[in-house]
Design a protein around this motif. Structure first.
Motif, PDB file in Angstrom:
ATOM      1  N   LEU A  35       0.837  -1.201   0.000  1.00 26.41           N
ATOM      2  CA  LEU A  35       0.000   0.000   0.000  1.00 26.41           C
ATOM      3  C   LEU A  35       0.873   1.251   0.000  1.00 26.41           C
ATOM      4  CD1 LEU A  35      -2.690   1.509   0.189  1.00 26.41           C
ATOM      5  CD2 LEU A  35      -2.598   1.173   2.675  1.00 26.41           C
ATOM      6  N   ALA A  36       1.900   1.270   0.836  1.00 25.68           N
ATOM      7  CA  ALA A  36       2.791   2.436   0.893  1.00 25.68           C
ATOM      8  C   ALA A  36       3.451   2.683  -0.459  1.00 25.68           C
ATOM      9  CB  ALA A  36       3.850   2.235   1.981  1.00 25.68           C
ATOM     10  N   GLU A  37       3.902   1.626  -1.102  1.00 26.94           N
ATOM     11  CA  GLU A  37       4.526   1.773  -2.428  1.00 26.94           C
ATOM     12  C   GLU A  37       3.525   2.295  -3.452  1.00 26.94           C
ATOM     13  OE1 GLU A  37       7.735   1.281  -3.636  1.00 26.94           O
ATOM     14  OE2 GLU A  37       8.316   1.169  -1.542  1.00 26.94           O
ATOM     15  N   ALA A  38       2.304   1.775  -3.424  1.00 33.50           N
ATOM     16  CA  ALA A  38       1.283   2.221  -4.379  1.00 33.50           C
ATOM     17  C   ALA A  38       0.960   3.699  -4.184  1.00 33.50           C
ATOM     18  CB  ALA A  38       0.017   1.374  -4.225  1.00 33.50           C
ATOM     19  N   VAL A  39       0.799   4.108  -2.942  1.00 29.56           N
ATOM     20  CA  VAL A  39       0.496   5.515  -2.647  1.00 29.56           C
ATOM     21  C   VAL A  39       1.681   6.396  -3.015  1.00 29.56           C
ATOM     22  CG1 VAL A  39       0.055   7.148  -0.758  1.00 29.56           C
ATOM     23  CG2 VAL A  39      -1.211   4.995  -0.871  1.00 29.56           C
ATOM     24  N   SER A  40       2.864   5.980  -2.642  1.00 29.52           N
ATOM     25  CA  SER A  40       4.066   6.767  -2.924  1.00 29.52           C
ATOM     26  C   SER A  40       4.274   6.944  -4.416  1.00 29.52           C
ATOM     27  CB  SER A  40       5.278   6.081  -2.285  1.00 29.52           C
ATOM     28  OG  SER A  40       6.393   6.909  -2.320  1.00 29.52           O
ATOM     29  N   HIS A  41       4.125   5.870  -5.170  1.00 33.35           N
ATOM     30  CA  HIS A  41       4.309   5.959  -6.627  1.00 33.35           C
ATOM     31  C   HIS A  41       3.200   6.770  -7.285  1.00 33.35           C
ATOM     32  CE1 HIS A  41       7.924   3.645  -7.249  1.00 33.35           C
ATOM     33  NE2 HIS A  41       7.508   2.820  -6.317  1.00 33.35           N
ATOM     34  N   SER A  42       2.003   6.665  -6.790  1.00 37.03           N
ATOM     35  CA  SER A  42       0.896   7.448  -7.328  1.00 37.03           C
ATOM     36  C   SER A  42       1.152   8.937  -7.139  1.00 37.03           C
ATOM     37  CB  SER A  42      -0.411   7.041  -6.634  1.00 37.03           C
ATOM     38  OG  SER A  42      -1.468   7.861  -7.050  1.00 37.03           O
ATOM     39  N   ILE A  46       3.034  13.226  -9.696  1.00 39.57           N
ATOM     40  CA  ILE A  46       2.827  14.678  -9.672  1.00 39.57           C
ATOM     41  C   ILE A  46       4.165  15.408  -9.728  1.00 39.57           C
ATOM     42  CG2 ILE A  46       2.014  16.607  -8.234  1.00 39.57           C
ATOM     43  CD1 ILE A  46      -0.199  14.647  -7.228  1.00 39.57           C
ATOM     44  N   TYR A  47       5.068  15.102  -8.800  1.00 34.90           N
ATOM     45  CA  TYR A  47       6.316  15.854  -8.767  1.00 34.90           C
ATOM     46  C   TYR A  47       7.335  15.352  -9.780  1.00 34.90           C
ATOM     47  CZ  TYR A  47       7.464  12.248  -5.246  1.00 34.90           C
ATOM     48  OH  TYR A  47       7.633  11.072  -4.566  1.00 34.90           O
ATOM     49  N   ALA A  48       7.243  14.104 -10.182  1.00 39.90           N
ATOM     50  CA  ALA A  48       8.164  13.607 -11.208  1.00 39.90           C
ATOM     51  C   ALA A  48       7.873  14.274 -12.545  1.00 39.90           C
ATOM     52  CB  ALA A  48       8.059  12.096 -11.336  1.00 39.90           C
ATOM     53  N   ASP A  49       6.602  14.342 -12.900  1.00 34.80           N
ATOM     54  CA  ASP A  49       6.230  14.960 -14.177  1.00 34.80           C
ATOM     55  C   ASP A  49       6.503  16.457 -14.190  1.00 34.80           C
ATOM     56  OD1 ASP A  49       5.380  12.479 -15.014  1.00 34.80           O
ATOM     57  OD2 ASP A  49       3.231  12.917 -14.800  1.00 34.80           O
ATOM     58  N   GLN A  50       6.187  17.143 -13.105  1.00 37.05           N
ATOM     59  CA  GLN A  50       6.328  18.597 -13.071  1.00 37.05           C
ATOM     60  C   GLN A  50       7.743  19.073 -12.775  1.00 37.05           C
ATOM     61  OE1 GLN A  50       3.443  20.351 -10.425  1.00 37.05           O
ATOM     62  NE2 GLN A  50       1.719  19.395 -11.460  1.00 37.05           N
ATOM     63  N   TYR A  51       8.464  18.320 -11.944  1.00 39.01           N
ATOM     64  CA  TYR A  51       9.758  18.812 -11.455  1.00 39.01           C
ATOM     65  C   TYR A  51      10.934  17.890 -11.723  1.00 39.01           C
ATOM     66  CZ  TYR A  51       6.551  21.938  -9.126  1.00 39.01           C
ATOM     67  OH  TYR A  51       5.554  22.838  -8.873  1.00 39.01           O
ATOM     68  N   GLY A  52      10.668  16.706 -12.231  1.00 35.45           N
ATOM     69  CA  GLY A  52      11.749  15.793 -12.576  1.00 35.45           C
ATOM     70  C   GLY A  52      12.524  15.247 -11.393  1.00 35.45           C
ATOM     71  N   ILE A  53      11.862  15.093 -10.266  1.00 37.47           N
ATOM     72  CA  ILE A  53      12.536  14.494  -9.104  1.00 37.47           C
ATOM     73  C   ILE A  53      11.857  13.176  -8.760  1.00 37.47           C
ATOM     74  CG2 ILE A  53      13.371  16.688  -8.165  1.00 37.47           C
ATOM     75  CD1 ILE A  53      11.080  16.563  -6.113  1.00 37.47           C
ATOM     76  N   GLY A  54      12.611  12.311  -8.107  1.00 33.11           N
ATOM     77  CA  GLY A  54      12.090  11.018  -7.717  1.00 33.11           C
ATOM     78  C   GLY A  54      11.676  10.994  -6.257  1.00 33.11           C
ATOM     79  N   GLN A 129      -0.185  20.592  -3.556  1.00 35.39           N
ATOM     80  CA  GLN A 129      -0.555  19.388  -4.287  1.00 35.39           C
ATOM     81  C   GLN A 129      -0.453  18.156  -3.384  1.00 35.39           C
ATOM     82  OE1 GLN A 129       0.983  19.361  -8.502  1.00 35.39           O
ATOM     83  NE2 GLN A 129       2.155  21.069  -7.684  1.00 35.39           N
ATOM     84  N   ALA A 130       0.568  18.131  -2.525  1.00 29.64           N
ATOM     85  CA  ALA A 130       0.739  17.018  -1.589  1.00 29.64           C
ATOM     86  C   ALA A 130      -0.414  16.978  -0.595  1.00 29.64           C
ATOM     87  CB  ALA A 130       2.073  17.153  -0.851  1.00 29.64           C
ATOM     88  N   LEU A 131      -0.777  18.130  -0.076  1.00 30.95           N
ATOM     89  CA  LEU A 131      -1.875  18.198   0.883  1.00 30.95           C
ATOM     90  C   LEU A 131      -3.199  17.818   0.223  1.00 30.95           C
ATOM     91  CD1 LEU A 131      -0.837  21.436   2.810  1.00 30.95           C
ATOM     92  CD2 LEU A 131      -0.604  19.045   3.574  1.00 30.95           C
ATOM     93  N   ALA A 132      -3.397  18.242  -1.017  1.00 30.04           N
ATOM     94  CA  ALA A 132      -4.621  17.887  -1.741  1.00 30.04           C
ATOM     95  C   ALA A 132      -4.662  16.381  -2.004  1.00 30.04           C
ATOM     96  CB  ALA A 132      -4.708  18.664  -3.055  1.00 30.04           C
ATOM     97  N   TYR A 133      -3.525  15.794  -2.353  1.00 25.30           N
ATOM     98  CA  TYR A 133      -3.458  14.357  -2.593  1.00 25.30           C
ATOM     99  C   TYR A 133      -3.794  13.593  -1.309  1.00 25.30           C
ATOM    100  CZ  TYR A 133      -1.764   9.760  -3.943  1.00 25.30           C
ATOM    101  OH  TYR A 133      -1.677   8.418  -4.197  1.00 25.30           O
ATOM    102  N   SER A 134      -3.213  14.023  -0.192  1.00 20.99           N
ATOM    103  CA  SER A 134      -3.484  13.376   1.088  1.00 20.99           C
ATOM    104  C   SER A 134      -4.960  13.512   1.451  1.00 20.99           C
ATOM    105  CB  SER A 134      -2.609  13.995   2.182  1.00 20.99           C
ATOM    106  OG  SER A 134      -2.827  13.360   3.419  1.00 20.99           O
ATOM    107  N   ALA A 135      -5.525  14.688   1.247  1.00 17.98           N
ATOM    108  CA  ALA A 135      -6.942  14.919   1.549  1.00 17.98           C
ATOM    109  C   ALA A 135      -7.838  14.032   0.685  1.00 17.98           C
ATOM    110  CB  ALA A 135      -7.294  16.386   1.353  1.00 17.98           C
TER     111      ALA A 135
END
Length: 166
Positions: A35-42, A46-54, A129-135
């Protein structure tokens, strides 16, 4: 009746010996990690596409955004990431000008890490975006389920820490 051979169905390895069989998909440590991996990768999309970080870079960025200044060792402890992963993430963020190193005047071997102005801007862009994703994830649970989940996390964390080997 047909003369075709009946396909054999794989049997769990321990079924032959009568020993216990672990169903990985029902094993709590696996379920939590999965579950943690699925949530983390999901969320990472957002940040990989927009900012190119892992994921490791995000965790370092988020930790420094929260605490302002920390050593790499402290980041590793705060995020439960291995020191090698932290080191690589720090190097990648530093190369992009997102973090800076500050020498400790009391201990020349120790360096504090901080977000640069560019890193702070990125952090401030990602946080909503992180807070919205968590919400959004939390919205899939009722208020009672959220409270119960918090209690479950606390209990599981305490139980796991009792068995932890460092």
């Amino acid at each position: 009746m047909s003369d075709e051979p009946v396909p054999s169905i794989p049997r769990p390895a321990n079924q032959e010996t009568g020993g216990p069989v672990l169903q990985l998909s029902r094993f709590l440590p696996y379920q939590l990690n999965h579950l943690a991996e699925a949530v983390s990768h999901s969320f990472s999309k957002i940040y990989a596409d927009q900012y190119g970080i892992g994921i490791p870079e995000w965790r370092v960025l988020a930790t420094l955004g929260e605490y302002r200044a920390m050593t790499a060792r402290d980041i590793g402890q705060a995020t439960s990431m291995h020191k090698t992963k932290v080191s690589r993430a720090v190097a990648a963020l530093e190369k992009r000008g997102l973090i800076v190193r500050i020498k400790n005047p009391d201990d020349q071997r120790e360096q504090m890490l901080e977000l640069s102005a560019k890193g702070s801007t990125m952090y401030e862009d990602i946080v909503p975006q992180a807070l919205a994703y968590s919400a959004e994830l939390q919205a899939s649970l009722s208020a009672e389920q959220q409270a119960l989940l918090d209690e479950i996390f606390t209990r599981l964390h305490k139980a796991a820490c009792r068995h932890r080997v460092d």
